[in-house]
Design an enzyme around this catalytic site. Structure first.
Site, mmCIF file in Angstrom:
data_model
loop_
_atom_site.group_PDB
_atom_site.id
_atom_site.type_symbol
_atom_site.label_atom_id
_atom_site.label_comp_id
_atom_site.label_asym_id
_atom_site.label_seq_id
_atom_site.Cartn_x
_atom_site.Cartn_y
_atom_site.Cartn_z
ATOM 1 N N GLU A 106 0.855 -1.200 0.000
ATOM 2 C CA GLU A 106 0.000 0.000 0.000
ATOM 3 C C GLU A 106 0.883 1.240 0.000
ATOM 4 O O GLU A 106 1.907 1.266 0.673
ATOM 5 C CB GLU A 106 -0.899 -0.025 1.259
ATOM 6 C CG GLU A 106 -1.842 1.152 1.347
ATOM 7 C CD GLU A 106 -2.759 1.097 2.575
ATOM 8 O OE1 GLU A 106 -3.269 0.012 2.924
ATOM 9 O OE2 GLU A 106 -2.943 2.154 3.184
ATOM 10 N N ASP A 108 0.351 5.441 0.426
ATOM 11 C CA ASP A 108 -0.699 6.368 0.867
ATOM 12 C C ASP A 108 -0.360 7.845 0.694
ATOM 13 O O ASP A 108 0.733 8.276 1.082
ATOM 14 C CB ASP A 108 -0.938 6.212 2.388
ATOM 15 C CG ASP A 108 -1.432 4.827 2.765
ATOM 16 O OD1 ASP A 108 -2.133 4.212 1.973
ATOM 17 O OD2 ASP A 108 -1.100 4.384 3.888
ATOM 18 N N GLU A 110 -2.526 10.782 2.454
ATOM 19 C CA GLU A 110 -3.685 11.054 3.305
ATOM 20 C C GLU A 110 -3.602 12.502 3.784
ATOM 21 O O GLU A 110 -2.565 12.919 4.296
ATOM 22 C CB GLU A 110 -3.713 10.120 4.517
ATOM 23 C CG GLU A 110 -3.795 8.645 4.137
ATOM 24 C CD GLU A 110 -4.119 7.736 5.320
ATOM 25 O OE1 GLU A 110 -4.909 6.799 5.129
ATOM 26 O OE2 GLU A 110 -3.590 7.970 6.428
ATOM 27 N N HIS A 123 -0.017 13.270 5.003
ATOM 28 C CA HIS A 123 0.545 12.108 5.701
ATOM 29 C C HIS A 123 0.828 11.035 4.645
ATOM 30 O O HIS A 123 -0.064 10.693 3.867
ATOM 31 C CB HIS A 123 -0.503 11.642 6.712
ATOM 32 C CG HIS A 123 -0.216 10.371 7.428
ATOM 33 N ND1 HIS A 123 0.282 10.331 8.716
ATOM 34 C CD2 HIS A 123 -0.367 9.078 7.045
ATOM 35 C CE1 HIS A 123 0.418 9.069 9.102
ATOM 36 N NE2 HIS A 123 0.033 8.292 8.111
ATOM 37 N N GLU A 135 5.939 6.300 8.123
ATOM 38 C CA GLU A 135 5.243 7.566 7.931
ATOM 39 C C GLU A 135 6.200 8.746 7.724
ATOM 40 O O GLU A 135 7.199 8.862 8.428
ATOM 41 C CB GLU A 135 4.369 7.882 9.155
ATOM 42 C CG GLU A 135 3.283 6.855 9.439
ATOM 43 C CD GLU A 135 3.772 5.689 10.286
ATOM 44 O OE1 GLU A 135 4.980 5.602 10.591
ATOM 45 O OE2 GLU A 135 2.928 4.849 10.647
ATOM 46 N N TRP A 200 -7.664 11.076 16.001
ATOM 47 C CA TRP A 200 -6.208 11.247 15.855
ATOM 48 C C TRP A 200 -5.756 12.280 14.827
ATOM 49 O O TRP A 200 -4.635 12.787 14.891
ATOM 50 C CB TRP A 200 -5.531 9.909 15.542
ATOM 51 C CG TRP A 200 -5.896 9.320 14.190
ATOM 52 C CD1 TRP A 200 -6.963 8.514 13.934
ATOM 53 C CD2 TRP A 200 -5.223 9.502 12.933
ATOM 54 N NE1 TRP A 200 -6.998 8.188 12.602
ATOM 55 C CE2 TRP A 200 -5.941 8.768 11.966
ATOM 56 C CE3 TRP A 200 -4.077 10.207 12.532
ATOM 57 C CZ2 TRP A 200 -5.561 8.731 10.621
ATOM 58 C CZ3 TRP A 200 -3.699 10.168 11.202
ATOM 59 C CH2 TRP A 200 -4.431 9.432 10.254
ATOM 60 N N GLY A 204 -3.204 15.794 16.704
ATOM 61 C CA GLY A 204 -3.099 14.597 17.517
ATOM 62 C C GLY A 204 -4.410 14.159 18.151
ATOM 63 O O GLY A 204 -4.406 13.405 19.121
#
Ligand SMILES: *[C@@H]1O[C@H](CO)[C@@H](O)[C@H](O)[C@H]1NC(C)=O
Ligand SMILES: *[C@@H]1O[C@H](CO)[C@@H](O)[C@H](O)[C@H]1NC(C)=O
Ligand SMILES: *[C@@H]1O[C@H](CO)[C@@H](O)[C@H](O)[C@H]1NC(C)=O
Length: 289
Positions: A106, A108, A110, A123, A135, A200, A204
Protein backbone atom coordinates in the site's frame (compact mmCIF):
# COMPACT_ATOMS: atom_id res chain seq x y z
CA UNK A 1 3.09 2.52 -52.02
CA UNK A 2 3.89 -0.13 -49.48
CA UNK A 3 4.80 0.76 -45.93
CA UNK A 4 8.26 -0.60 -45.41
CA UNK A 5 10.07 -0.08 -42.13
CA UNK A 6 13.17 0.68 -44.20
CA UNK A 7 11.54 3.91 -45.31
CA UNK A 8 12.30 6.25 -42.41
CA UNK A 9 9.89 8.98 -43.50
CA UNK A 10 6.92 6.65 -43.68
CA UNK A 11 7.88 4.97 -40.48
CA UNK A 12 7.97 8.37 -38.83
CA UNK A 13 4.51 9.25 -40.15
CA UNK A 14 3.21 5.93 -38.96
CA UNK A 15 4.58 6.59 -35.47
CA UNK A 16 3.06 10.07 -35.42
CA UNK A 17 -0.34 8.59 -36.24
CA UNK A 18 0.04 5.94 -33.57
CA UNK A 19 1.01 8.47 -30.93
CA UNK A 20 -1.84 10.80 -31.93
CA UNK A 21 -4.32 7.95 -31.67
CA UNK A 22 -3.02 6.84 -28.32
CA UNK A 23 -3.20 10.33 -26.85
CA UNK A 24 -6.68 10.87 -28.32
CA UNK A 25 -7.97 7.88 -26.40
CA UNK A 26 -6.74 9.48 -23.19
CA UNK A 27 -9.59 11.99 -23.20
CA UNK A 28 -11.96 9.12 -22.68
CA UNK A 29 -9.97 7.59 -19.87
CA UNK A 30 -10.04 10.73 -17.67
CA UNK A 31 -13.71 9.99 -17.04
CA UNK A 32 -14.69 8.50 -13.68
CA UNK A 33 -17.62 6.59 -15.17
CA UNK A 34 -15.05 4.53 -17.11
CA UNK A 35 -12.37 4.43 -14.43
CA UNK A 36 -13.92 3.91 -11.02
CA UNK A 37 -16.83 2.65 -8.97
CA UNK A 38 -18.20 3.39 -5.51
CA UNK A 39 -17.32 1.02 -2.68
CA UNK A 40 -18.66 2.88 0.35
CA UNK A 41 -21.27 5.52 1.14
CA UNK A 42 -22.88 5.57 -2.30
CA UNK A 43 -25.33 8.27 -1.27
CA UNK A 44 -22.32 10.53 -0.64
CA UNK A 45 -20.63 9.97 -4.02
CA UNK A 46 -21.51 12.35 -6.81
CA UNK A 47 -20.34 12.25 -10.42
CA UNK A 48 -20.25 15.78 -11.86
CA UNK A 49 -19.66 17.27 -15.34
CA UNK A 50 -20.49 13.97 -17.01
CA UNK A 51 -17.95 12.07 -14.92
CA UNK A 52 -15.04 14.49 -15.22
CA UNK A 53 -15.24 15.29 -11.50
CA UNK A 54 -16.09 12.99 -8.64
CA UNK A 55 -17.19 14.51 -5.34
CA UNK A 56 -16.87 12.54 -2.11
CA UNK A 57 -18.81 13.72 0.92
CA UNK A 58 -19.05 12.81 4.57
CA UNK A 59 -22.14 13.40 6.68
CA UNK A 60 -23.17 12.17 10.12
CA UNK A 61 -24.10 8.76 8.69
CA UNK A 62 -21.11 7.91 6.57
CA UNK A 63 -18.04 8.90 4.64
CA UNK A 64 -17.52 7.63 1.11
CA UNK A 65 -14.99 5.96 -1.17
CA UNK A 66 -14.32 4.79 -4.70
CA UNK A 67 -11.85 2.40 -6.28
CA UNK A 68 -10.35 2.09 -9.76
CA UNK A 69 -11.83 -0.54 -12.04
CA UNK A 70 -8.36 -1.58 -13.20
CA UNK A 71 -5.44 -2.76 -11.15
CA UNK A 72 -1.91 -1.70 -11.97
CA UNK A 73 1.60 -3.01 -11.67
CA UNK A 74 3.87 0.04 -11.93
CA UNK A 75 2.84 3.35 -13.38
CA UNK A 76 2.69 7.09 -13.14
CA UNK A 77 -0.60 7.83 -11.45
CA UNK A 78 -1.94 11.30 -10.80
CA UNK A 79 -5.07 12.44 -9.03
CA UNK A 80 -6.12 16.07 -8.99
CA UNK A 81 -7.76 16.83 -5.65
CA UNK A 82 -9.45 19.85 -4.10
CA UNK A 83 -9.68 19.26 -0.38
CA UNK A 84 -12.49 19.96 2.10
CA UNK A 85 -12.53 23.71 2.73
CA UNK A 86 -13.28 25.68 5.85
CA UNK A 87 -13.13 23.83 9.15
CA UNK A 88 -12.04 20.35 8.03
CA UNK A 89 -10.76 19.24 11.45
CA UNK A 90 -11.23 15.51 12.03
CA UNK A 91 -11.62 14.67 8.34
CA UNK A 92 -9.16 12.57 6.37
CA UNK A 93 -9.18 12.69 2.56
CA UNK A 94 -7.19 9.96 0.85
CA UNK A 95 -5.68 8.84 -2.44
CA UNK A 96 -3.81 5.56 -2.15
CA UNK A 97 -2.79 2.40 -3.94
CA UNK A 98 -3.37 -0.97 -2.33
CA UNK A 99 -3.17 -4.62 -3.24
CA UNK A 100 -5.67 -7.12 -1.90
CA UNK A 101 -5.16 -10.11 0.36
CA UNK A 102 -2.67 -10.77 3.09
CA UNK A 103 0.84 -9.32 3.17
CA UNK A 104 -0.55 -6.42 1.23
CA UNK A 105 1.30 -3.54 -0.37
CA UNK A 106 0.00 0.00 0.00
CA UNK A 107 1.18 3.51 -0.78
CA UNK A 108 -0.70 6.37 0.87
CA UNK A 109 -1.42 10.03 0.39
CA UNK A 110 -3.69 11.05 3.31
CA UNK A 111 -4.70 14.64 3.94
CA UNK A 112 -5.39 15.43 7.57
CA UNK A 113 -7.89 18.27 7.91
CA UNK A 114 -7.61 21.22 10.26
CA UNK A 115 -9.49 24.19 11.67
CA UNK A 116 -10.05 27.10 9.29
CA UNK A 117 -6.83 28.92 8.52
CA UNK A 118 -4.62 26.17 9.95
CA UNK A 119 -2.59 23.96 7.67
CA UNK A 120 -3.49 20.53 6.42
CA UNK A 121 -0.90 17.82 6.91
CA UNK A 122 -0.09 15.47 4.06
CA UNK A 123 0.55 12.11 5.70
CA UNK A 124 2.37 9.47 3.61
CA UNK A 125 3.10 5.82 4.32
CA UNK A 126 4.34 2.72 2.52
CA UNK A 127 3.38 -0.86 3.28
CA UNK A 128 5.37 -3.64 1.66
CA UNK A 129 4.43 -7.27 2.16
CA UNK A 130 2.17 -6.24 5.04
CA UNK A 131 4.68 -4.07 6.88
CA UNK A 132 4.09 -0.32 7.21
CA UNK A 133 5.37 2.04 9.91
CA UNK A 134 7.05 4.28 7.34
CA UNK A 135 5.24 7.57 7.93
CA UNK A 136 6.43 10.91 6.67
CA UNK A 137 4.31 14.04 7.02
CA UNK A 138 4.47 17.39 5.27
CA UNK A 139 2.87 20.80 5.17
CA UNK A 140 1.92 22.03 1.70
CA UNK A 141 3.18 25.31 0.24
CA UNK A 142 -0.28 26.37 -1.01
CA UNK A 143 -3.89 26.27 0.14
CA UNK A 144 -5.05 22.82 -1.03
CA UNK A 145 -8.71 23.77 -0.60
CA UNK A 146 -8.66 26.75 -2.98
CA UNK A 147 -8.14 24.74 -6.15
CA UNK A 148 -7.23 21.37 -7.61
CA UNK A 149 -3.62 20.24 -7.27
CA UNK A 150 -1.78 17.28 -8.75
CA UNK A 151 -0.77 14.47 -6.43
CA UNK A 152 1.33 11.90 -8.30
CA UNK A 153 2.90 8.59 -7.56
CA UNK A 154 5.62 7.26 -9.84
CA UNK A 155 5.94 3.57 -9.08
CA UNK A 156 8.62 1.66 -10.91
CA UNK A 157 11.05 -1.15 -10.10
CA UNK A 158 13.69 1.32 -8.88
CA UNK A 159 11.71 3.55 -6.55
CA UNK A 160 8.47 5.12 -5.43
CA UNK A 161 8.39 8.87 -5.99
CA UNK A 162 5.66 11.00 -4.41
CA UNK A 163 5.11 14.33 -6.17
CA UNK A 164 2.94 17.34 -5.46
CA UNK A 165 2.43 19.56 -8.52
CA UNK A 166 5.45 17.78 -10.01
CA UNK A 167 7.66 18.61 -7.00
CA UNK A 168 9.06 15.44 -5.41
CA UNK A 169 8.32 15.28 -1.70
CA UNK A 170 9.38 11.72 -0.95
CA UNK A 171 11.39 8.91 -2.52
CA UNK A 172 11.39 5.33 -1.29
CA UNK A 173 14.10 3.33 -3.02
CA UNK A 174 13.91 -0.33 -3.84
CA UNK A 175 16.32 -2.01 -1.40
CA UNK A 176 14.94 -5.49 -1.84
CA UNK A 177 18.50 -6.67 -2.36
CA UNK A 178 19.31 -5.48 1.18
CA UNK A 179 16.24 -7.18 2.64
CA UNK A 180 13.90 -4.18 2.76
CA UNK A 181 10.35 -4.70 1.49
CA UNK A 182 9.24 -2.97 -1.70
CA UNK A 183 5.91 -3.16 -3.59
CA UNK A 184 7.05 -5.10 -6.60
CA UNK A 185 4.95 -8.15 -7.41
CA UNK A 186 1.38 -7.44 -6.39
CA UNK A 187 -0.90 -5.34 -8.57
CA UNK A 188 -2.63 -2.47 -6.78
CA UNK A 189 -5.84 -0.57 -7.30
CA UNK A 190 -6.31 3.15 -6.71
CA UNK A 191 -8.58 4.03 -3.80
CA UNK A 192 -9.92 7.43 -2.73
CA UNK A 193 -11.97 8.12 0.35
CA UNK A 194 -13.21 10.71 2.79
CA UNK A 195 -13.73 9.56 6.35
CA UNK A 196 -13.78 10.66 9.96
CA UNK A 197 -10.67 10.29 12.13
CA UNK A 198 -11.37 12.84 14.82
CA UNK A 199 -9.67 10.66 17.41
CA UNK A 200 -6.21 11.25 15.86
CA UNK A 201 -6.12 13.32 12.67
CA UNK A 202 -6.08 16.92 13.81
CA UNK A 203 -3.45 18.12 16.26
CA UNK A 204 -3.10 14.60 17.52
CA UNK A 205 -6.87 14.20 18.14
CA UNK A 206 -7.25 17.27 20.39
CA UNK A 207 -9.46 19.00 17.81
CA UNK A 208 -12.65 17.10 16.93
CA UNK A 209 -14.93 17.16 13.91
CA UNK A 210 -17.58 19.91 14.00
CA UNK A 211 -20.58 17.82 12.97
CA UNK A 212 -22.79 20.90 12.61
CA UNK A 213 -20.89 21.59 9.36
CA UNK A 214 -21.87 18.47 7.39
CA UNK A 215 -21.62 17.59 4.61
CA UNK A 216 -17.84 17.84 4.15
CA UNK A 217 -16.87 17.48 0.50
CA UNK A 218 -13.64 16.85 -1.43
CA UNK A 219 -13.38 16.86 -5.24
CA UNK A 220 -11.34 14.60 -7.52
CA UNK A 221 -10.61 14.94 -11.22
CA UNK A 222 -8.14 14.14 -13.99
CA UNK A 223 -7.67 10.48 -13.12
CA UNK A 224 -5.78 9.27 -16.17
CA UNK A 225 -3.22 6.72 -15.07
CA UNK A 226 -0.23 6.05 -17.29
CA UNK A 227 0.27 2.60 -15.90
CA UNK A 228 0.61 -1.05 -16.75
CA UNK A 229 -2.30 -3.42 -16.49
CA UNK A 230 -0.65 -6.65 -15.42
CA UNK A 231 -3.03 -8.76 -17.48
CA UNK A 232 -2.31 -7.37 -20.92
CA UNK A 233 0.14 -4.47 -20.76
CA UNK A 234 3.13 -6.48 -19.74
CA UNK A 235 5.19 -5.64 -22.81
CA UNK A 236 4.43 -1.96 -22.68
CA UNK A 237 6.21 -1.83 -19.36
CA UNK A 238 8.95 -4.37 -19.77
CA UNK A 239 10.00 -3.45 -23.18
CA UNK A 240 9.91 0.08 -24.27
CA UNK A 241 10.75 3.04 -22.12
CA UNK A 242 9.70 5.20 -25.09
CA UNK A 243 6.10 4.37 -24.17
CA UNK A 244 6.67 4.58 -20.44
CA UNK A 245 9.42 7.09 -19.63
CA UNK A 246 8.56 6.80 -15.95
CA UNK A 247 9.58 3.13 -15.92
CA UNK A 248 13.27 3.93 -15.33
CA UNK A 249 12.72 7.29 -13.73
CA UNK A 250 14.83 8.44 -10.81
CA UNK A 251 15.27 11.98 -9.53
CA UNK A 252 17.53 14.25 -11.56
CA UNK A 253 19.70 16.86 -9.85
CA UNK A 254 17.07 19.60 -10.06
CA UNK A 255 14.47 17.33 -8.49
CA UNK A 256 16.91 16.32 -5.76
CA UNK A 257 17.27 20.01 -4.97
CA UNK A 258 13.50 20.38 -4.76
CA UNK A 259 13.20 17.32 -2.54
CA UNK A 260 15.79 18.77 -0.20
CA UNK A 261 13.87 22.04 -0.06
CA UNK A 262 10.70 20.14 0.87
CA UNK A 263 12.53 18.10 3.50
CA UNK A 264 14.16 21.18 5.02
CA UNK A 265 11.09 23.41 4.98
CA UNK A 266 7.88 21.40 4.82
CA UNK A 267 8.52 18.19 6.69
CA UNK A 268 6.54 17.72 9.89
CA UNK A 269 7.42 14.14 10.80
CA UNK A 270 9.90 11.57 9.56
CA UNK A 271 9.93 8.02 10.90
CA UNK A 272 13.61 7.84 9.97
CA UNK A 273 14.25 10.46 12.62
CA UNK A 274 12.24 8.93 15.39
CA UNK A 275 14.77 7.23 17.61
CA UNK A 276 12.33 7.15 20.54
CA UNK A 277 9.95 5.06 18.48
CA UNK A 278 12.70 2.71 17.30
CA UNK A 279 14.96 2.39 20.34
CA UNK A 280 16.61 -0.74 18.94
CA UNK A 281 17.70 1.05 15.81
CA UNK A 282 16.05 2.86 12.91
CA UNK A 283 14.53 0.80 10.09
CA UNK A 284 17.19 -0.42 7.71
CA UNK A 285 16.12 1.67 4.70
CA UNK A 286 16.77 4.82 6.76
CA UNK A 287 20.49 4.19 6.65
CA UNK A 288 20.66 3.17 2.97
CA UNK A 289 20.87 5.60 0.07
C1 LIG B 1 -2.14 19.53 -12.96
O1 LIG B 1 -1.85 18.82 -14.14
C2 LIG B 1 -2.64 19.22 -15.24
C3 LIG B 1 -2.34 18.27 -16.39
O2 LIG B 1 -0.98 18.21 -16.64
C4 LIG B 1 -2.33 20.67 -15.57
O3 LIG B 1 -3.14 21.10 -16.64
C5 LIG B 1 -2.62 21.51 -14.33
O4 LIG B 1 -2.26 22.86 -14.57
C6 LIG B 1 -1.85 21.00 -13.13
N1 LIG B 1 -2.25 21.72 -11.93
C7 LIG B 1 -1.37 22.30 -11.11
C8 LIG B 1 -1.95 23.01 -9.96
O5 LIG B 1 -0.18 22.25 -11.29
C1 LIG C 1 -3.26 22.13 12.37
O1 LIG C 1 -2.86 23.39 12.82
C2 LIG C 1 -1.98 23.35 13.94
C3 LIG C 1 -1.74 24.77 14.38
O2 LIG C 1 -1.20 25.52 13.31
C4 LIG C 1 -0.71 22.61 13.57
O3 LIG C 1 0.11 22.47 14.70
C5 LIG C 1 -1.05 21.22 13.00
O4 LIG C 1 0.12 20.61 12.54
C6 LIG C 1 -2.03 21.39 11.87
N1 LIG C 1 -2.38 20.16 11.17
C7 LIG C 1 -2.97 19.10 11.74
C8 LIG C 1 -3.41 18.04 10.81
O5 LIG C 1 -3.16 18.97 12.93
C1 LIG D 1 15.47 15.03 11.99
O1 LIG D 1 16.54 15.02 12.92
C2 LIG D 1 17.46 16.05 12.73
C3 LIG D 1 18.60 15.81 13.68
O2 LIG D 1 18.14 15.42 14.95
C4 LIG D 1 16.78 17.40 12.93
O3 LIG D 1 17.68 18.43 12.67
C5 LIG D 1 15.61 17.53 11.97
O4 LIG D 1 14.89 18.69 12.21
C6 LIG D 1 14.69 16.34 12.11
N1 LIG D 1 13.65 16.43 11.11
C7 LIG D 1 12.39 16.17 11.35
C8 LIG D 1 11.44 16.29 10.18
O5 LIG D 1 11.98 15.81 12.43
Amino acid sequence: MALRPSNPKLLFQFLVILITLSSATKFVSGNFYQQAYTIWGGQNVQYQNGGEVLALSMDTNSGSAFVSIHEYLFGRITMQIKLVSGNSAGTVTTFYLASSGESHDEVDFEFLGNQSGNPYILHTNIFAQGKGDREQQFYLWFDPTADFHNYTLIWNPRNLIFLVDDVPIRVFRNHKGEGVGFPHDQPMRVYCSLWDAENWATQGGRVKTDWSLVPFTAYYKGFDPDACYPAYDYYKCQWSSAWTPWYDQELDDGQKGNLKWVNDNMMVYNYCNDTRRFPDGLPKECTLQ
